[in-house]
Design a protein around this motif. Sequence first.
Motif, mmCIF file in Angstrom:
data_model
loop_
_atom_site.group_PDB
_atom_site.id
_atom_site.type_symbol
_atom_site.label_atom_id
_atom_site.label_comp_id
_atom_site.label_asym_id
_atom_site.label_seq_id
_atom_site.Cartn_x
_atom_site.Cartn_y
_atom_site.Cartn_z
ATOM 1 N N LEU A 80 3.126 3.582 -1.058
ATOM 2 C CA LEU A 80 3.184 5.048 -1.089
ATOM 3 C C LEU A 80 2.714 5.627 0.246
ATOM 4 C CD1 LEU A 80 3.506 7.696 -2.751
ATOM 5 C CD2 LEU A 80 1.096 7.441 -3.380
ATOM 6 N N ALA A 81 1.582 5.113 0.727
ATOM 7 C CA ALA A 81 1.063 5.609 2.003
ATOM 8 C C ALA A 81 2.063 5.356 3.120
ATOM 9 C CB ALA A 81 -0.281 4.932 2.316
ATOM 10 N N ALA A 82 2.639 4.143 3.129
ATOM 11 C CA ALA A 82 3.626 3.817 4.173
ATOM 12 C C ALA A 82 4.818 4.761 4.074
ATOM 13 C CB ALA A 82 4.077 2.363 4.030
ATOM 14 N N GLY A 83 5.286 4.988 2.825
ATOM 15 C CA GLY A 83 6.455 5.854 2.629
ATOM 16 C C GLY A 83 6.177 7.274 3.082
ATOM 17 N N LEU A 84 4.999 7.789 2.754
ATOM 18 C CA LEU A 84 4.685 9.181 3.134
ATOM 19 C C LEU A 84 4.555 9.325 4.647
ATOM 20 C CD1 LEU A 84 2.057 10.107 0.366
ATOM 21 C CD2 LEU A 84 4.397 10.980 0.578
ATOM 22 N N LEU A 85 4.080 8.262 5.286
ATOM 23 C CA LEU A 85 3.908 8.324 6.750
ATOM 24 C C LEU A 85 5.172 7.914 7.507
ATOM 25 C CD1 LEU A 85 0.332 6.768 6.913
ATOM 26 C CD2 LEU A 85 0.959 9.073 7.697
ATOM 27 N N GLY A 86 6.185 7.440 6.760
ATOM 28 C CA GLY A 86 7.414 6.988 7.423
ATOM 29 C C GLY A 86 7.195 5.704 8.218
ATOM 30 N N LEU A 87 6.291 4.856 7.729
ATOM 31 C CA LEU A 87 5.989 3.594 8.424
ATOM 32 C C LEU A 87 6.472 2.413 7.604
ATOM 33 C CD1 LEU A 87 2.231 4.250 9.367
ATOM 34 C CD2 LEU A 87 4.227 4.477 10.880
ATOM 35 N N SER A 88 6.746 1.291 8.246
ATOM 36 C CA SER A 88 6.962 0.050 7.504
ATOM 37 C C SER A 88 5.592 -0.442 7.034
ATOM 38 C CB SER A 88 7.615 -1.003 8.395
ATOM 39 O OG SER A 88 6.675 -1.412 9.369
ATOM 40 N N LEU A 89 5.598 -1.371 6.065
ATOM 41 C CA LEU A 89 4.303 -1.909 5.604
ATOM 42 C C LEU A 89 3.555 -2.584 6.744
ATOM 43 C CD1 LEU A 89 4.673 -3.566 2.085
ATOM 44 C CD2 LEU A 89 3.253 -1.613 2.748
ATOM 45 N N GLY A 90 4.300 -3.282 7.603
ATOM 46 C CA GLY A 90 3.688 -3.970 8.751
ATOM 47 C C GLY A 90 2.993 -2.973 9.666
ATOM 48 N N GLU A 91 3.679 -1.862 9.948
ATOM 49 C CA GLU A 91 3.082 -0.844 10.837
ATOM 50 C C GLU A 91 1.831 -0.234 10.203
ATOM 51 O OE1 GLU A 91 7.184 0.782 13.002
ATOM 52 O OE2 GLU A 91 6.609 1.540 11.020
ATOM 53 N N LEU A 92 1.930 0.023 8.891
ATOM 54 C CA LEU A 92 0.773 0.605 8.194
ATOM 55 C C LEU A 92 -0.430 -0.341 8.278
ATOM 56 C CD1 LEU A 92 0.234 3.001 5.803
ATOM 57 C CD2 LEU A 92 -0.085 0.892 4.526
ATOM 58 N N ARG A 93 -0.153 -1.635 8.020
ATOM 59 C CA ARG A 93 -1.254 -2.618 8.027
ATOM 60 C C ARG A 93 -1.843 -2.758 9.423
ATOM 61 N NH1 ARG A 93 1.832 -6.741 3.922
ATOM 62 N NH2 ARG A 93 1.363 -5.515 2.075
ATOM 63 N N ALA A 94 -0.990 -2.705 10.427
ATOM 64 C CA ALA A 94 -1.491 -2.826 11.804
ATOM 65 C C ALA A 94 -2.439 -1.660 12.106
ATOM 66 C CB ALA A 94 -0.324 -2.850 12.786
ATOM 67 N N ARG A 95 -2.024 -0.444 11.720
ATOM 68 C CA ARG A 95 -2.906 0.715 11.967
ATOM 69 C C ARG A 95 -4.198 0.590 11.185
ATOM 70 N NH1 ARG A 95 0.487 6.379 12.155
ATOM 71 N NH2 ARG A 95 2.120 5.605 13.505
ATOM 72 N N ASN A 96 -4.064 0.083 9.937
ATOM 73 C CA ASN A 96 -5.238 -0.052 9.077
ATOM 74 C C ASN A 96 -6.233 -1.027 9.694
ATOM 75 O OD1 ASN A 96 -6.767 0.569 6.881
ATOM 76 N ND2 ASN A 96 -5.534 -0.585 5.393
ATOM 77 N N GLN A 97 -5.691 -2.119 10.262
ATOM 78 C CA GLN A 97 -6.557 -3.157 10.828
ATOM 79 C C GLN A 97 -7.364 -2.638 12.012
ATOM 80 O OE1 GLN A 97 -4.274 -6.614 11.760
ATOM 81 N NE2 GLN A 97 -5.092 -7.719 10.003
ATOM 82 N N VAL A 98 -6.720 -1.799 12.822
ATOM 83 C CA VAL A 98 -7.451 -1.312 14.006
ATOM 84 C C VAL A 98 -8.195 -0.002 13.720
ATOM 85 C CG1 VAL A 98 -5.916 -2.463 15.651
ATOM 86 C CG2 VAL A 98 -5.429 -0.097 14.960
ATOM 87 N N GLY A 99 -8.152 0.431 12.464
ATOM 88 C CA GLY A 99 -8.941 1.611 12.073
ATOM 89 C C GLY A 99 -8.332 2.936 12.463
ATOM 90 N N SER A 100 -7.011 2.949 12.774
ATOM 91 C CA SER A 100 -6.422 4.222 13.204
ATOM 92 C C SER A 100 -5.559 4.856 12.097
ATOM 93 C CB SER A 100 -5.566 4.023 14.462
ATOM 94 O OG SER A 100 -4.429 3.262 14.140
ATOM 95 N N LEU A 101 -5.672 4.330 10.881
ATOM 96 C CA LEU A 101 -4.834 4.863 9.796
ATOM 97 C C LEU A 101 -5.430 6.152 9.230
ATOM 98 C CD1 LEU A 101 -2.385 4.426 7.971
ATOM 99 C CD2 LEU A 101 -3.865 3.138 6.423
ATOM 100 N N ARG A 102 -4.648 7.218 9.221
ATOM 101 C CA ARG A 102 -5.063 8.493 8.595
ATOM 102 C C ARG A 102 -4.051 8.822 7.515
ATOM 103 N NH1 ARG A 102 -8.514 7.023 10.945
ATOM 104 N NH2 ARG A 102 -9.467 7.648 12.903
ATOM 105 N N LEU A 103 -4.536 9.043 6.302
ATOM 106 C CA LEU A 103 -3.605 9.351 5.217
ATOM 107 C C LEU A 103 -3.204 10.824 5.285
ATOM 108 C CD1 LEU A 103 -5.221 7.386 2.264
ATOM 109 C CD2 LEU A 103 -3.233 6.778 3.644
#
Length: 273
Positions: A11-34
Amino acid sequence: MNFPTPDHERLAAGLLGLSLGELRARNQVGSLRLPEAYAKAAHQLEKGVPLQYVLGRAPFRYLELKIGPGAFIPRPETEVVAGAAINALRAFPAVDRLAVDLGTGAGPIAAALASEVPGAKVIAVERAWAAAGQARENLEPLGVTVVGVDAVQVATAAGPLSDLAGRVAVVAANPPYLLDDAELGPSVAEYEPPAALFGGGPDGLETPLVFLAAAARLLKPGGVVVLEHDPSQGEALRRAATEHGLFDDAHTGHDLTGRDRYLRAERTDRGQP
Ligand SMILES: C[S@@+](CC[C@H](N)C(=O)[O-])C[C@H]1O[C@@H](n2cnc3c(N)ncnc32)[C@H](O)[C@@H]1O
């Protein structure tokens, strides 16, 4: 950030228009904002609303389709069925590539045929008003005509589409085929239209057989029907296709888990439907 379920992450990936890989990469480096919309959308998900209805879209092969309540959510097994229909249609010369998708729902099979087969002319048939509206949104930009009629009428001699009788190269369909006692997940049972799910009759074959009769009327000799079904229905559909001489070369195709999943058969030049 930890997501409570895989669907929350999607859901988060879909709302942000990201692939799951991109979402996880941002999450890993702490730059993910919902986004702001996430909390309300997550609440819908937690109430049991299917992810695709919450996002308003569903992936299918190379496409993303608009989807909402009232239309069946396209399933991965239907991607394989659409692939068989695409191969069948590509085998005809470009000028003969006329295809009909019966029970199109939001239009995934018709959309795949129109976008993956050069020169294809595709007509999509849907009985349910709400689904036909969504099909038009998805299909008209691809040049597909959506016809809001019942396949029962298509199967009769003077019915709608009678101008196409004996002219179509490929009829593809994912009809409702579940048996009455099929176990459904709560989000399916509560949110998807029952008329898109249950085939009717003791073996779930009532509507699939109507679709097969409509296909027999539409197809030209050598034309191909590709019909999705429940794993329990392969033999009965092969028999139904061939017993009156309407179809030859009936065989059962499999889904990605190896289960019997669709009938593929060729229209003979014998027998009137
Ligand atoms: C299992 S859903 C499949 C939808 C779509 N083809 C897909 O794969 O996502 C079956 C669809 O057939 C439609 N349908 C059921 N009976 C029908 C009939 N007699 N004539 C036309 N459409 C019908 C339902 O409304 C539903 O949209």
